[in-house]
Write a protein that holds these residues in place. Structure first.
Motif: not given
Length: 592
Positions: A315-319, A409-416
């Motif tokens: 949740x913190x990363x998706x902010x 649409x957040x940095x960490x979610x783009x890889x996989x």
């Protein structure tokens, strides 16, 4: 991801068409040419009963033809399938080439499966045609900017036929209603579609009609306005008719008859019982959750976050949502980073050309809410490749509420997501298959979700070790989501859990946005019941095959050689892939 679109009749799961002028592929081997001649028997059946599908798959000469709803074609189609099966079995008796024999088995099995599915659906359900979605699909596929302009011209002929403006044709909306009334007169106890599905189709209608108009306006077609105006009027009236005729007959219970759900699982490539699937997936879910908490703890310590559990860290990363104008540049950058890691780690052989990524339109969001791959045509392909389509939300629901996604649409979610849909996932999968000269049987008729999605989830796992910690956390979340699908889909279809609980579980335990959780719940209940299990199951079967090869070869196992070999086989079922790996790949590698 692939999710079958609604079609009136088709021998295989629907694919989207993508075409672009690129260097031609290598000439097909002799065994492929022989196999393709056999496949033509089933292609002819597709061409006869679903010409829109056939032209999208690459069969020439059908761009102006449309599906014939002027009369019930059940008996004729079943007869043609039986005739095709008999001829294929006759050819099998005289065949000696092992690859051609395998392909003949694939063709016969596919035709038999189709006969069973047609029979079961006729037994249980009234024929409900979402004419707006059907015609939108044709317009979208034909006006893809990479389709030759000469082929696009044929769209006007099709639209005139759909609208009943061509000589000898009546409006497709009238014909669809006639076939519905005809079947209800023959059997008043036929089940209607699920209420949630009908409501979503009604709500999607305006977005799809607007999407058609936008595509036509941007095209170079001349004189489309009068025919589209007529079609818009007809489709709007037809959607109102759905409210009065279909919605009152719609099922309040989302559950399918057991025979239908079992048939769905079979057609998607699942060959174990729902109970076995749920047992495997529940265990896997718990194991992945443990891994996520470990990874989340490392991220929390590294960044000084107050809470270290996986849900709080995600949740913190998706902010940190990416501005809309930076989404596509970020995905382009991410693909380059992944490709660099693939080459450095010798994971699989990549082409030198660039992969295509684009944002979905509002109409595409309505038709297919989840991010997905539009694969290339699989017949007569002369150098076309697929494209990764990134969706941004859903069409409004019955209350008018629109749901967006924050999952990608957040940095960490783009890889996989990039690894799954682009490279080394779906985009590479279809490109390699075409470049290797795979037969039509393996490229088209062996196509099912287990074969396709298993590789894409495997591709995610291959890339996970080379991603930053936050990317690894969301890679694990993606795998957790696939495990959740493999028990939630059977559970909701067996009446062990409600759709509402499915949605809340996905939001509260997997960490999906409300929009993503909603489209997931819809997938299990009416968009494609059973399909969501294929990711987890396909991944497990592929990992079993890889591990067996590693055990057999020991230090001689070569990951890049293995992955290249798997991709070159086409979309063969897991059992055939395991056979090819153990009887061809392993002996060849052992000699090196």
């Amino acid at each position: 991801m692939f999710s079958p679109k609604k079609k009136i009749c088709s021998l295989i799961g629907a694919l989207s068409l993508a075409a672009v002028a690129l260097p031609a592929f290598a000439a097909e081997p002799a065994w492929v040419a022989k196999s393709n001649a056999n496949a033509r028997l089933l292609l002819n059946v597709i061409a006869k009963y679903s010409p829109e599908d056939a032209s999208q798959y690459g069969i020439d000469g059908l761009d102006e033809q449309i599906v014939d709803l002027s009369h019930d074609q059940y008996a004729a189609q079943m007869k043609d399938l039986r005739t095709a099966i008999a001829e294929l079995e006759k050819r099998r008796k005289g065949e000696t080439d092992p690859k051609v024999l395998q392909d003949l088995d694939i063709l016969v099995t596919r035709a038999q499966d189709q006969m069973r599915s047609i029979t079961l659906n006729r037994k249980y359900f009234m024929p409900f045609t979402d004419a707006t979605a059907m015609i939108y699909g044709v317009v979208q596929a034909t006006l893809d900017p990479r389709i030759p302009k000469a082929r696009q011209q044929a769209l006007l002929v099709r639209l005139e036929k759909y609208a009943g403006m061509a000589k000898g044709y009546r409006p497709v909306t009238e014909l669809a209603n006639e076939r519905l009334q005809e079947r209800l007169k023959a059997n008043k106890n036929l089940l209607g579609p699920y209420k949630g599905e009908v409501e979503q189709d009604i709500n999607n209608g305006p977005a799809l009609i607007a999407g058609m108009k936008e595509l036509l306006a941007k095209s170079e077609l001349k004189g489309w306005e009068p025919v589209f105006a007529k079609l818009e009027q007809q489709l709007t009236a037809y959607n109102e008719q759905i409210k009065t005729q279909i919605l009152p007959r719609a099922r309040s219970d989302h559950r399918l008859p057991p025979e239908i759900y079992a048939d769905n699982l079979h057609n998607f490539g699942v060959d174990i019982t729902p109970q076995e699937m749920m047992a495997k997936a529940l265990t896997s879910f718990a194991e992945i959750r443990n891994q996520m908490n470990i990874t989340a703890g490392l991220i929390a310590r590294e960044r000084g976050l107050p809470k270290a559990d996986y849900l709080s860290v995600m949740a913190e990363l998706k902010k940190a949502q990416i501005p809309a104008d930076q989404v596509m540049p970020l995905y382009t950058e991410r693909l380059a980073q992944i490709e660099s890691a693939v080459r450095e780690q010798h994971i699989v052989t990549l082409p030198t050309r660039k992969a295509v990524i684009r944002l979905a339109s509002a109409a595409e969001n309505a038709q297919q809410p989840a991010p997905h791959m539009n694969p290339p045509r699989l017949i007569g392909n002369t150098g076309e490749y697929g494209e990764f389509v990134l969706t941004t939300g859903m069409a409004p629901d019955a209350s008018g509420k629109s749901l967006t996604f924050d999952d990608f649409t957040h940095q960490a979610g783009t890889w996989s997501l990039t690894a799954h849909e682009a490279r080394p996932g779906h985009e590479l999968q279809f490109a390699k298959m075409l470049e290797s000269g795979v037969s039509t049987a393996r490229a088209l008729f062996a196509f099912n979700s287990v074969n396709v999605e298993g590789w894409a989830l495997y591709a995610e796992a291959e890339m996970q070790p080379y991603e930053p910690l936050d990317g690894q956390l969301f890679a694990l979340q993606a795998r957790m989501q696939r495990a959740a699908r493999a028990f939630l889909d059977p559970m909701v279809n067996l009446g062990q859990i409600t759709p509402e609980r499915v949605k809340s579980f996905l939001m509260e335990d997997v960490g999906l946005s409300e929009g993503m959780a909603t489209q997931e719940m819809q997938r299990y209940t009416f968009r494609a019941p059973g399909q969501a299990t294929s990711y987890f199951y396909g991944y497990q079967r592929l990992m079993e095959t890889r591990q067996a090869a590693e055990v057999a070869l020991g230090k001689k196992f070569n990951r890049q050689a293995f992955n290249d070999f798997v991709l070159a086989q086409g979309l063969v079922p897991p059992a055939l892939l395991r056979k090819a790996v153990m009887e061809e790949f392993v002996p060849a590698q052992a000699k090196l």
